[in-house]
Write a protein that holds these residues in place. Structure first.
Motif, PDB file in Angstrom:
ATOM      1  N   CYS A  42       0.850  -1.196   0.000  1.00 36.93           N
ATOM      2  CA  CYS A  42       0.000   0.000   0.000  1.00 36.93           C
ATOM      3  C   CYS A  42       0.885   1.245   0.000  1.00 36.93           C
ATOM      4  O   CYS A  42       1.971   1.245   0.577  1.00 36.93           O
ATOM      5  N   SER A  44       0.478   3.677   1.722  1.00 37.48           N
ATOM      6  CA  SER A  44       0.656   4.061   3.135  1.00 37.48           C
ATOM      7  C   SER A  44       1.934   3.443   3.704  1.00 37.48           C
ATOM      8  O   SER A  44       2.564   4.029   4.601  1.00 37.48           O
ATOM      9  N   HIS A  64      -0.020  -4.104   5.563  1.00 36.57           N
ATOM     10  CA  HIS A  64      -1.309  -4.259   6.258  1.00 36.57           C
ATOM     11  C   HIS A  64      -2.388  -4.771   5.315  1.00 36.57           C
ATOM     12  O   HIS A  64      -3.553  -4.448   5.469  1.00 36.57           O
ATOM     13  N   GLU A  65      -1.940  -5.543   4.334  1.00 36.75           N
ATOM     14  CA  GLU A  65      -2.884  -6.253   3.458  1.00 36.75           C
ATOM     15  C   GLU A  65      -2.427  -7.707   3.466  1.00 36.75           C
ATOM     16  O   GLU A  65      -1.717  -8.158   2.574  1.00 36.75           O
ATOM     17  N   CYS A  90      -5.536  -3.202   8.456  1.00 34.73           N
ATOM     18  CA  CYS A  90      -4.685  -2.118   8.981  1.00 34.73           C
ATOM     19  C   CYS A  90      -4.650  -2.037  10.489  1.00 34.73           C
ATOM     20  O   CYS A  90      -3.870  -1.268  11.040  1.00 34.73           O
ATOM     21  N   CYS A 159      -6.978  -3.534   2.724  1.00 36.74           N
ATOM     22  CA  CYS A 159      -6.859  -2.067   2.908  1.00 36.74           C
ATOM     23  C   CYS A 159      -7.524  -1.345   1.737  1.00 36.74           C
ATOM     24  O   CYS A 159      -8.489  -0.628   1.924  1.00 36.74           O
ATOM     25  N   ARG A 339      -1.952  -3.165  -8.066  1.00 34.82           N
ATOM     26  CA  ARG A 339      -1.418  -3.360  -6.727  1.00 34.82           C
ATOM     27  C   ARG A 339      -0.291  -4.375  -6.782  1.00 34.82           C
ATOM     28  O   ARG A 339      -0.456  -5.460  -7.372  1.00 34.82           O
TER      29      ARG A 339
HETATM   30 ZN    ZN Z   1      -3.163   0.658   3.138  1.00 38.67          ZN
END
Ligand code: ZN
Ligand code: NAP
Length: 348
Positions: A42, A44, A64-65, A90, A159, A339
């Protein structure tokens, strides 16, 4: 004794990620030990490990995925058993007692949710994320991956899926609604799929037309380049909802001008710098400028079930763990379709 597992972590905010080891706590009464099969990448993760969102403790393993298979459960665990297909998003904990937690909106926990990485855990240690071989999480923060969703394409839903599903739902995307998605990256491409499945008329606002065919294939009805000033003239006052998924600062006032009366522009994109809003951009059309943070655990499960029912996996490029730094550079150049997902087998 905690278990030592292999992970890819940043030694500092300025350094690339390296293969290293981290510790996972013993499986407690309510804990689930997960063998990680895939971990999504991500934007993030990049903001966080590079210190853009403030200082963090290092080394820090992001991710966090997370999807994988249950390898062990604590004696009090009732929801999962060894062999189950599960995910972690997350957050890995919250107070459970405040009004927001009780309402199933744990991401807005009054005491602050415990993030999957870079957060202080209950035992005082710093949480470490999914770019690793195993993770231990309390069962209440573990999601079931429904049959009908392959694990690799399900990972980004934890996420990117919930972060777009939640505001689309909250702001009523559906039949008869015109929805624009700004930015066609990890979040944006899931937003297009989900908004289309919800029955909305979907427009993509991307920097260029280079992803147009792909965007239409994902479910968009219209596709415009924001580098073309004509776009803002042509679409003025059109949308009921605009979801901004851009990781950088954009001219929010230009996008607010595209909202119809009572329309809402919701930012999920989280650049470090402020998004400046002119009061008149809101006053003119009784418009709303809002934000939204991932989604609660109950809603995340609802989203996974919705995606399974509508066959909405993420469009992924599978990478091996040692390609992670290269993948970060490509994300920063908007060169991701749509992704990156790390193959967990390459982490060990
Ligand atoms: Zn994320
Ligand atoms: P991503 O895959 O990099 O997608 C972002 C997209 O924004 C890019 O693909 C690009 O789309 C567009 N973009 C990038 N730079 C731009 C610029 N300078 N001007 C205009 N458009 C630009 O990132 P992501 O993983 O989807 O994450 C997007 C943002 O959401 C990040 O800031 C992330 O931290 C945040 N996030 C927030 C939450 C939340 O709960 N609120 C959750 C997860 C992520 P085009 O090429 O189509 O223009």
């Amino acid at each position: 004794m905690p278990t030592t597992v292999t992970a890819y972590a940043a030694p500092s905010a300025a350094a690339p990620l390296v293969k290293t080891t981290i510790e996972r706590r013993d499986v407690g009464a309510h804990d689930v030990l997960i063998d990680i099969k895939y971990a999504g990448v991500c934007h993030s993760d990049i903001h966080t490990v590079r210190g853009e969102w403030g200082p963090r403790e290092f080394p820090l393993a992001p991710g966090h995925e997370i999807v994988g298979i249950v390898a062990e459960v604590g004696p009090e665990v009732t929801k999962y058993k060894v062999g189950d297909r599960v995910g972690v998003g997350c957050m890995v904990n919250s107070c459970g007692e405040c009004a927001n937690c009780k309402a199933g909106e744990e991401q807005y926990c009054a005491k602050g949710m415990t993030e999957t990485y870079g957060s202080v855990d209950r035992d005082g240690s710093i949480t470490q994320g999914g770019y690793s071989t195993q993770v231990v999480v309390i069962e209440d923060f573990v999601l079931a991956i429904p049959d009908g969703l392959e694990l690799d394409v399900a990972a980004p839903l934890l996420c990117a899926g919930i972060t777009t599903y939640s505001p689309l739902h909250h702001w009523g995307a559906g039949p008869g609604k015109k929805v624009a998605i700004v930015g066609l990256g990890g979040l944006g491409h899931m937003a297009v799929k989900i908004a289309h499945a919800l029955g909305a008329e979907v427009t993509v606002l991307s920097q260029t037309l280079s992803k147009k065919d792909a965007g239409i294939a994902l479910g968009a009805d219209h596709f415009y380049a924001t580098s073309d000033p004509e776009t803002f003239a042509a679409l003025a006052g059109q949308f009921d909802l605009i979801l901004n998924t851009v990781s950088a600062v954009i001219d929010i006032n230009a996008y607010l001008s595209l909202l119809a009366l009572d329309g809402a522009l919701v930012s999920v994109g989280a650049p470090a710098e402020p998004l400046a809003v002119n009061a008149f951009s809101l006053i003119g059309g009784r418009r709303t400028f809002a934000g939204s943070l991932i989604g609660g655990i109950r809603e995340t499960q609802e989203m996974l079930n919705f995606c399974a029912e509508h066959k909405l996996g993420s469009e992924i490029e599978l990478i091996s763990a040692d390609q992670i730094n290269e993948a970060y550079e490509r994300v920063l150049k908007s060169d991701v379709r749509y992704r990156f997902v790390i193959d967990g087998a390459t982490i060990a």
